[in-house]
Design an enzyme around this catalytic site. Sequence first.
Site, PDB file in Angstrom:
ATOM      1  N   LYS A   6       6.318  14.466  -2.534  1.00 38.42           N
ATOM      2  CA  LYS A   6       6.871  13.236  -1.957  1.00 38.42           C
ATOM      3  C   LYS A   6       8.331  13.065  -2.363  1.00 38.42           C
ATOM      4  O   LYS A   6       9.195  12.816  -1.534  1.00 38.42           O
ATOM      5  CB  LYS A   6       6.054  12.033  -2.446  1.00 38.42           C
ATOM      6  CG  LYS A   6       6.731  10.690  -2.269  1.00 38.42           C
ATOM      7  CD  LYS A   6       5.873   9.535  -2.751  1.00 38.42           C
ATOM      8  CE  LYS A   6       6.050   9.148  -4.196  1.00 38.42           C
ATOM      9  NZ  LYS A   6       7.272   8.384  -4.529  1.00 38.42           N
ATOM     10  N   ASN A   7       8.575  13.183  -3.666  1.00 34.10           N
ATOM     11  CA  ASN A   7       9.915  12.852  -4.158  1.00 34.10           C
ATOM     12  C   ASN A   7      10.963  13.908  -3.810  1.00 34.10           C
ATOM     13  O   ASN A   7      12.155  13.647  -3.913  1.00 34.10           O
ATOM     14  CB  ASN A   7       9.879  12.586  -5.670  1.00 34.10           C
ATOM     15  CG  ASN A   7       9.196  11.266  -5.976  1.00 34.10           C
ATOM     16  OD1 ASN A   7       8.916  10.487  -5.064  1.00 34.10           O
ATOM     17  ND2 ASN A   7       8.916  11.015  -7.238  1.00 34.10           N
ATOM     18  N   CYS A  32      10.930  -3.463  -9.150  1.00 32.34           N
ATOM     19  CA  CYS A  32       9.547  -3.236  -8.738  1.00 32.34           C
ATOM     20  C   CYS A  32       8.679  -3.290  -9.977  1.00 32.34           C
ATOM     21  O   CYS A  32       9.167  -3.589 -11.066  1.00 32.34           O
ATOM     22  CB  CYS A  32       9.404  -1.920  -7.981  1.00 32.34           C
ATOM     23  SG  CYS A  32       9.672  -0.494  -9.003  1.00 32.34           S
ATOM     24  N   ARG A  67      15.298  -1.813 -11.243  1.00 27.76           N
ATOM     25  CA  ARG A  67      15.690  -0.527 -10.646  1.00 27.76           C
ATOM     26  C   ARG A  67      17.117  -0.643 -10.115  1.00 27.76           C
ATOM     27  O   ARG A  67      17.342  -0.716  -8.906  1.00 27.76           O
ATOM     28  CB  ARG A  67      14.733  -0.144  -9.496  1.00 27.76           C
ATOM     29  CG  ARG A  67      13.251  -0.123  -9.818  1.00 27.76           C
ATOM     30  CD  ARG A  67      12.807   1.112 -10.564  1.00 27.76           C
ATOM     31  NE  ARG A  67      13.015   2.368  -9.906  1.00 27.76           N
ATOM     32  CZ  ARG A  67      12.143   2.998  -9.126  1.00 27.76           C
ATOM     33  NH1 ARG A  67      10.988   2.441  -8.863  1.00 27.76           N
ATOM     34  NH2 ARG A  67      12.423   4.178  -8.601  1.00 27.76           N
ATOM     35  N   ASP A 125       6.571   9.844 -14.455  1.00 26.60           N
ATOM     36  CA  ASP A 125       5.592   9.692 -13.372  1.00 26.60           C
ATOM     37  C   ASP A 125       4.204  10.219 -13.753  1.00 26.60           C
ATOM     38  O   ASP A 125       3.266  10.123 -12.946  1.00 26.60           O
ATOM     39  CB  ASP A 125       6.087  10.388 -12.093  1.00 26.60           C
ATOM     40  CG  ASP A 125       7.264   9.652 -11.478  1.00 26.60           C
ATOM     41  OD1 ASP A 125       7.492   8.488 -11.844  1.00 26.60           O
ATOM     42  OD2 ASP A 125       7.956  10.248 -10.632  1.00 26.60           O
ATOM     43  N   ARG A 167       0.681   5.336  -1.339  1.00 26.61           N
ATOM     44  CA  ARG A 167       2.109   5.634  -1.144  1.00 26.61           C
ATOM     45  C   ARG A 167       2.442   7.045  -1.625  1.00 26.61           C
ATOM     46  O   ARG A 167       3.406   7.647  -1.163  1.00 26.61           O
ATOM     47  CB  ARG A 167       2.966   4.644  -1.933  1.00 26.61           C
ATOM     48  CG  ARG A 167       3.060   3.266  -1.323  1.00 26.61           C
ATOM     49  CD  ARG A 167       4.038   2.403  -2.111  1.00 26.61           C
ATOM     50  NE  ARG A 167       5.121   3.232  -2.604  1.00 26.61           N
ATOM     51  CZ  ARG A 167       5.593   3.211  -3.857  1.00 26.61           C
ATOM     52  NH1 ARG A 167       5.109   2.389  -4.732  1.00 26.61           N
ATOM     53  NH2 ARG A 167       6.569   4.016  -4.216  1.00 26.61           N
TER      54      ARG A 167
HETATM   55  N1  EPU Z   1      19.145   3.693 -13.514  1.00 27.09           N
HETATM   56  C1  EPU Z   1      20.262   2.941 -13.779  1.00 27.09           C
HETATM   57  N2  EPU Z   1      21.207   2.829 -12.793  1.00 27.09           N
HETATM   58  C2  EPU Z   1      21.084   3.456 -11.589  1.00 27.09           C
HETATM   59  C3  EPU Z   1      19.946   4.226 -11.339  1.00 27.09           C
HETATM   60  C4  EPU Z   1      18.987   4.327 -12.324  1.00 27.09           C
HETATM   61  O1  EPU Z   1      20.408   2.373 -14.865  1.00 27.09           O
HETATM   62  O2  EPU Z   1      21.976   3.305 -10.758  1.00 27.09           O
HETATM   63  C5  EPU Z   1      18.107   3.823 -14.556  1.00 27.09           C
HETATM   64  C6  EPU Z   1      16.739   3.366 -14.069  1.00 27.09           C
HETATM   65  O3  EPU Z   1      16.563   1.989 -14.215  1.00 27.09           O
HETATM   66  C7  EPU Z   1      15.824   4.184 -14.953  1.00 27.09           C
HETATM   67  C8  EPU Z   1      16.571   5.500 -15.097  1.00 27.09           C
HETATM   68  O4  EPU Z   1      17.941   5.196 -14.816  1.00 27.09           O
HETATM   69  O5  EPU Z   1      15.715   3.575 -16.216  1.00 27.09           O
HETATM   70  C9  EPU Z   1      16.099   6.614 -14.195  1.00 27.09           C
HETATM   71  O6  EPU Z   1      16.018   6.158 -12.853  1.00 27.09           O
HETATM   72  P1  EPU Z   1      16.261   7.110 -11.606  1.00 27.09           P
HETATM   73  O7  EPU Z   1      17.441   6.616 -10.849  1.00 27.09           O
HETATM   74  O8  EPU Z   1      16.279   8.521 -12.063  1.00 27.09           O
HETATM   75  O9  EPU Z   1      14.976   6.833 -10.741  1.00 27.09           O
HETATM   76  P2  EPU Z   1      14.921   7.002  -9.165  1.00 27.09           P
HETATM   77  O10 EPU Z   1      15.821   8.098  -8.783  1.00 27.09           O
HETATM   78  O11 EPU Z   1      15.104   5.698  -8.512  1.00 27.09           O
HETATM   79  C10 EPU Z   1      13.028   8.787  -9.052  1.00 27.09           C
HETATM   80  C11 EPU Z   1      11.629   8.871  -8.538  1.00 27.09           C
HETATM   81  C12 EPU Z   1      10.717   8.026  -9.410  1.00 27.09           C
HETATM   82  C13 EPU Z   1      10.797   8.546 -10.844  1.00 27.09           C
HETATM   83  C14 EPU Z   1      12.256   8.508 -11.318  1.00 27.09           C
HETATM   84  C15 EPU Z   1      12.459   9.089 -12.708  1.00 27.09           C
HETATM   85  C16 EPU Z   1      11.843   9.213  -6.168  1.00 27.09           C
HETATM   86  C17 EPU Z   1      11.647   8.675  -4.798  1.00 27.09           C
HETATM   87  N3  EPU Z   1      11.566   8.385  -7.167  1.00 27.09           N
HETATM   88  O12 EPU Z   1      13.419   7.418  -8.957  1.00 27.09           O
HETATM   89  O13 EPU Z   1       9.392   8.243  -8.917  1.00 27.09           O
HETATM   90  O14 EPU Z   1      10.006   7.760 -11.693  1.00 27.09           O
HETATM   91  O15 EPU Z   1      13.080   9.259 -10.400  1.00 27.09           O
HETATM   92  O16 EPU Z   1      12.039  10.409 -12.743  1.00 27.09           O
HETATM   93  O17 EPU Z   1      12.197  10.358  -6.336  1.00 27.09           O
HETATM   94  C18 EPU Z   1       7.171   7.673  -8.406  1.00 27.09           C
HETATM   95  O18 EPU Z   1       7.116   8.683  -7.695  1.00 27.09           O
HETATM   96  O19 EPU Z   1       6.165   7.002  -8.743  1.00 27.09           O
HETATM   97  C19 EPU Z   1       8.477   7.221  -8.910  1.00 27.09           C
HETATM   98  C20 EPU Z   1       8.691   5.981  -9.317  1.00 27.09           C
END
Ligand code: EPU
Length: 451
Positions: free
Chosen positions: A22-23, A122, A127, A328, A420
Amino acid sequence: MDAFVIEGGRPISGRFEAHGSKNATLPMLAASLLTDEPVELSDVPRLEDITNMLRLLAELGVEVAEEPGQARGGRTVRTHVTDASLSHARYDIVRTMRAGVCVLGPMLAKRGEARISMPGGCAIGPRPIDLHLKGLAALGASISLANGDVVAKAPAGGLRGATVFLGGPFGSTVLGTANIMSAATLARGRTVIESAACEPEVVDLGRLLQTMGAKISGLGTPRIVIDGVDQLGGASRRVMPDRIEACTYAMAAAITRGELTIANWPVDALVGPFEMLLAAGVEIELSEHEPLDTPGGDPIRATAYVRRKGPLRPVELTTQPFPGFPTDLQAQALAMLTLADGNSIITEKIFPERFLHVAELLRMGAHVIRHGPTAVVSGVPKLVGAPVMASDLRASAGLVLAGLAARGRTVVRRVYHLDRGYQRMDEYLTGLGANIQRVNENALEELAVPA
Ligand code: EPU
């Protein structure tokens, strides 16, 4: 809304094949906005989040066609931009799927403008997308907020390469790296992303972009270098296996003392969880596969044979950016370790609030004490079935695992969270020996299930 009614205590055994990730799929679909030519992805999973991303792309002028894939339920999705004049990703869609944010970089780079509803928090905590915005601003974009939307505009002459540091308080950002890397493919000059996410899903996206003609090096390392090109072409790619799904099923076998053969196991993407399973007393063997240091960087697929005969051993684990243990899989690991022979310590370093499953597991007889981002899990000899509530995708998976191992009946409500990210999990687990019924929550009364 649906619920799962699980009669626990049956070992999970048989054969399962992991679906496409998915990701990895989500930012790859978004990357199709970068070209006027068709992009074809195979092994795309049938999941709510993917459906929502396809709806979002359709709203952004992308024609989507799909063909059924292999018997195990993947599909091939072909996307082709037919109207590049649209640039607004509306709240209605983005609120259903946070990953909608990954259209921001591609749209800005290709269409010069992107307007996307600011994603909210969320169940797993705040986020923010400040790092995404900081990165795009470094490429020259002007960013403003209007009516709850982020409005990003490229300067006259388009985005320009820059050095971008993506380290935040919790490490790098996965989708932020995807956004900046995608945008930089069409920027003028060289972009260097420092503290880039090393997650395999980012590598998979990078490989797709390379096939489309992007000049990218350093994938899978914290420094990614992108030399912008004038345009990108079409491409096709098979999506990498879903490492989280594969390992969740491994843990289902482990928690129920079952034995499972899992095909399409992404070996190099699961090194951390593999070690953890071994430390927890789970036997896990891999079929022959390529060595991990292949230069290609493509996922290495193998078949894993997972079995547990002896007791589960307690472990100490900390979630970390790749190649550390993924956040995850934290809820599923925590659920499994509630039955370990001793005390486990789990520290969540990516989303420190991601513990909503704990309160529900306590209702099933687990012993867990939380101190901020750390949970101390004292193993108990058995869990007992109870009505529980799913709060987010991975927490739901943890509750399903607990329900599979518990004595008696567990009802997991709000499994739309699970849908999801896990394709027909109830049907697959039933095929592997579980007793799970999917029912509408309104029908629970008829089944005499307590509220
Ligand atoms: N963060 C910031 N600022 C930003 C972005 C992120 O402070 O601008 C922080 C977040 O709050 C968090 C950390 O950095 O503490 C990591 O967040 P990241 O941005 O890496 O998460 P994401 O890219 O939004 C993806 C996956 C998530 C997974 C995370 C971490 C997808 C669609 N989602 O989210 O997957 O937990 O990376 O590996 O790829 C799931 O599949 O259940 C899921 C939540």
